[in-house]
Write an enzyme that holds these catalytic residues in place. Sequence first.
Site, PDB file in Angstrom:
ATOM      1  CB  ALA A  12     -50.838  35.939 -47.882  1.00 15.02           C
ATOM      2  NE  ARG A  18     -53.587  47.099 -57.267  1.00 15.43           N
ATOM      3  CZ  ARG A  18     -52.456  47.513 -56.693  1.00 15.43           C
ATOM      4  NH1 ARG A  18     -51.645  48.343 -57.320  1.00 15.43           N
ATOM      5  NH2 ARG A  18     -52.120  47.071 -55.494  1.00 15.43           N
ATOM      6  CE1 TYR A 105     -45.329  43.887 -47.630  1.00 13.91           C
ATOM      7  CE2 TYR A 105     -45.202  45.079 -49.699  1.00 13.91           C
ATOM      8  CZ  TYR A 105     -45.212  45.080 -48.312  1.00 13.91           C
ATOM      9  OH  TYR A 105     -45.114  46.261 -47.627  1.00 13.91           O
ATOM     10  CG  ASP A 107     -48.171  41.174 -54.113  1.00 13.33           C
ATOM     11  OD1 ASP A 107     -47.146  41.225 -53.416  1.00 13.33           O
ATOM     12  OD2 ASP A 107     -48.818  42.187 -54.453  1.00 13.33           O
ATOM     13  CG  ASN A 382     -52.943  -7.636 -81.290  1.00 16.66           C
ATOM     14  OD1 ASN A 382     -51.985  -6.923 -81.580  1.00 16.66           O
ATOM     15  ND2 ASN A 382     -54.114  -7.557 -81.913  1.00 16.66           N
ATOM     16  CB  ALA A 385     -58.601  -1.465 -84.958  1.00 18.96           C
ATOM     17  CG  ASN A 391     -66.200   0.965 -68.150  1.00 19.07           C
ATOM     18  OD1 ASN A 391     -66.787   1.382 -69.141  1.00 19.07           O
ATOM     19  ND2 ASN A 391     -65.545   1.756 -67.323  1.00 19.07           N
TER      20      ASN A 391
HETATM   21  C1  UD1 Z   1     -46.591  47.522 -51.722  1.00 17.31           C
HETATM   22  C2  UD1 Z   1     -45.741  48.620 -51.060  1.00 17.31           C
HETATM   23  C3  UD1 Z   1     -44.970  49.367 -52.132  1.00 17.31           C
HETATM   24  C4  UD1 Z   1     -44.102  48.400 -52.909  1.00 17.31           C
HETATM   25  C5  UD1 Z   1     -44.930  47.240 -53.476  1.00 17.31           C
HETATM   26  C6  UD1 Z   1     -44.000  46.177 -54.012  1.00 17.31           C
HETATM   27  C7  UD1 Z   1     -46.969  49.309 -49.055  1.00 17.31           C
HETATM   28  C8  UD1 Z   1     -47.793  50.366 -48.443  1.00 17.31           C
HETATM   29  N1  UD1 Z   1     -46.599  49.500 -50.317  1.00 17.31           N
HETATM   30  O1  UD1 Z   1     -47.554  48.155 -52.534  1.00 17.31           O
HETATM   31  O2  UD1 Z   1     -44.153  50.364 -51.524  1.00 17.31           O
HETATM   32  O3  UD1 Z   1     -43.426  49.078 -53.962  1.00 17.31           O
HETATM   33  O4  UD1 Z   1     -45.750  46.632 -52.469  1.00 17.31           O
HETATM   34  O5  UD1 Z   1     -44.690  45.144 -54.648  1.00 17.31           O
HETATM   35  O6  UD1 Z   1     -46.636  48.354 -48.396  1.00 17.31           O
HETATM   36  N2  UD1 Z   1     -51.737  42.789 -47.572  1.00 17.31           N
HETATM   37  C9  UD1 Z   1     -52.207  42.278 -46.379  1.00 17.31           C
HETATM   38  N3  UD1 Z   1     -53.038  43.041 -45.618  1.00 17.31           N
HETATM   39  C10 UD1 Z   1     -53.407  44.300 -45.976  1.00 17.31           C
HETATM   40  C11 UD1 Z   1     -52.911  44.830 -47.182  1.00 17.31           C
HETATM   41  C12 UD1 Z   1     -52.071  44.047 -47.963  1.00 17.31           C
HETATM   42  O7  UD1 Z   1     -51.898  41.147 -46.013  1.00 17.31           O
HETATM   43  O8  UD1 Z   1     -54.166  44.926 -45.215  1.00 17.31           O
HETATM   44  C13 UD1 Z   1     -50.850  41.944 -48.409  1.00 17.31           C
HETATM   45  C14 UD1 Z   1     -51.452  41.668 -49.772  1.00 17.31           C
HETATM   46  O9  UD1 Z   1     -52.202  40.459 -49.746  1.00 17.31           O
HETATM   47  C15 UD1 Z   1     -50.225  41.564 -50.667  1.00 17.31           C
HETATM   48  C16 UD1 Z   1     -49.175  42.412 -49.973  1.00 17.31           C
HETATM   49  O10 UD1 Z   1     -49.654  42.638 -48.659  1.00 17.31           O
HETATM   50  O11 UD1 Z   1     -49.757  40.250 -50.781  1.00 17.31           O
HETATM   51  C17 UD1 Z   1     -48.908  43.730 -50.673  1.00 17.31           C
HETATM   52  O12 UD1 Z   1     -50.096  44.476 -50.766  1.00 17.31           O
HETATM   53  P1  UD1 Z   1     -50.464  45.328 -52.042  1.00 17.31           P
HETATM   54  O13 UD1 Z   1     -51.771  45.963 -51.816  1.00 17.31           O
HETATM   55  O14 UD1 Z   1     -50.280  44.521 -53.271  1.00 17.31           O
HETATM   56  O15 UD1 Z   1     -49.324  46.467 -51.984  1.00 17.31           O
HETATM   57  P2  UD1 Z   1     -48.827  47.387 -53.177  1.00 17.31           P
HETATM   58  O16 UD1 Z   1     -49.852  48.414 -53.464  1.00 17.31           O
HETATM   59  O17 UD1 Z   1     -48.370  46.531 -54.300  1.00 17.31           O
HETATM   60 CA    CA Z   2     -48.508  44.383 -54.712  1.00 11.57          CA
END
Ligand code: UD1
Ligand code: CA
Length: 461
Positions: A12, A18, A105, A107, A382, A385, A391
């Site tokens: 995280a 994006r 992950y 996200d 009561n 109206a 206050n």
């Molecule tokens: C990643 C996967 C991809 C997969 C997809 C699924 C990799 C290289 N790719 O891509 O194969 O299909 O997720 O959703 O893993 N994060 C960190 N530190 C970092 C980079 C990222 O903690 O240095 C965390 C981000 O906060 C995020 C998660 O890792 O929560 C995923 O990173 P993100 O950049 O979204 O990966 P995707 O490009 O979606």
């Molecule tokens: Ca992602």
Amino acid sequence: MMETELTIVILAAGLGTRMKSAKAKVLHSAGGQTLIEHVVDTALELTRPDRVFVVVGHQAEQVRKALGSRGVQFIEQVEQKGTGHALIAGRKALSPLPGQLVVLYGDCPLVSAGTLRRLIARQRESGAAATLITTTLEDPTGYGRVLEDAAGRVQAIVEQKAATAEQLRVKEINSGIYCFTAAEFWAHVDRIRPDNPAREYYLTDIVEILGRAGHTVRSMRIAEPAEVLGINNRIELAQVDALFRGRKVEELMLAGVTIEMPETVTIDSGVQIGMDTVIEPFARILGSTSIGEECVIGACSILEDSQLGRGVLVGPFTIIHSSHLEDGAQAGPYSRLRMGAHVETGAHVGNFVELKKTRLGAGSKAMHLAYLGDSDIGQGVNIGAGTITCNYDGVDKHATKIGDGAFIGSNSTLVAPIEIGERAYLGAGSVITHAVPPEALGIGRARQVNKEGWARRRRKA
Ligand code: UD1
Ligand code: CA
């Protein structure tokens, strides 16, 4: 088979470019909770808080705060050099922990504890060094593609940016949910190199690395892609939010709540609603709100962090925040209750009435056009109206107390601090600045004068 020890790491640390946001991606909300809270809560269904690690980087402090009292562990990834790098950042704390290592992950908030349990069991029983969840997407754009050999072993994951035209046609995608044998993972993680167009340490490279070292990597294909949807932009955030909302209303309907036009209502995951309650279209029920049985929540009403007893009627277009309505109470249409308003059993609040930090005692009524702030109002009162509690004197707030059975005439102005005794009456249109004793009539207004013929004389002039 014997259970093994389980560690869960949740990545995280990324900003989430994006999302086009100043706020870290995992702090955005879907289904009424931040993404990171969803993932951590799912992890906590599977293992103890001291075995759940969250890798933080961007807005680390806010992410820690969002997870509040859950007691999970944190790993700092100061520079975000990729998902593989995020795990390497946690090596010191993580690599001594034996058993299975699950990576999630932050996200990807829709995955269920049940699916993760299946993954963990599958990895343990198959003897593979790693098992990862995959699914087939009609439009796999943006996801890593999963390459398998004829025997169904995963050979590699190629990222969108690094894939050839032929690989891009593969519709089987990497969900980003993996279960490893911890020892094998830590023995090989250092082989991940940033040799890709993005110059990142891709966690996904570990698949090929394990294969080359003679280990097997397997996939667990799931039929329902919704569970593994990752959020990278605000369109996907809205889609995931809709899925959470859909799950919640279905759960409530199966538990006996009537929801009219369920696609229009917004109900947060922490909300509780009793049987035979009816939720009308476009209602928003948020936060930690709990609603008893046989209530009606009117169309377009908004309820947040509030408690409603049994048989409470909320009319349309009513806004209730941090308040409590006891059994049989009524509010609305068009009422506003906030900051600890407390409507006791059977009391009624009607249209264009605002209650702030105010108790309205059992059976009391304030049916139209009133502001009641910082007030303690007894039972059977009561409120006419147009009644207003003054206050605020421009500096401080002051309290109003109204005894049981009092009758507040329409358009009364109660200048606080003030006390109206039990069963007292106030004449309509009064400005009340002194206490009114119990059973008394308080009148504070100019006496009416009729000037005979005045209008006729004015016309002639
Ligand atoms: C990643 C996967 C991809 C997969 C997809 C699924 C990799 C290289 N790719 O891509 O194969 O299909 O997720 O959703 O893993 N994060 C960190 N530190 C970092 C980079 C990222 O903690 O240095 C965390 C981000 O906060 C995020 C998660 O890792 O929560 C995923 O990173 P993100 O950049 O979204 O990966 P995707 O490009 O979606
Ligand atoms: Ca992602």
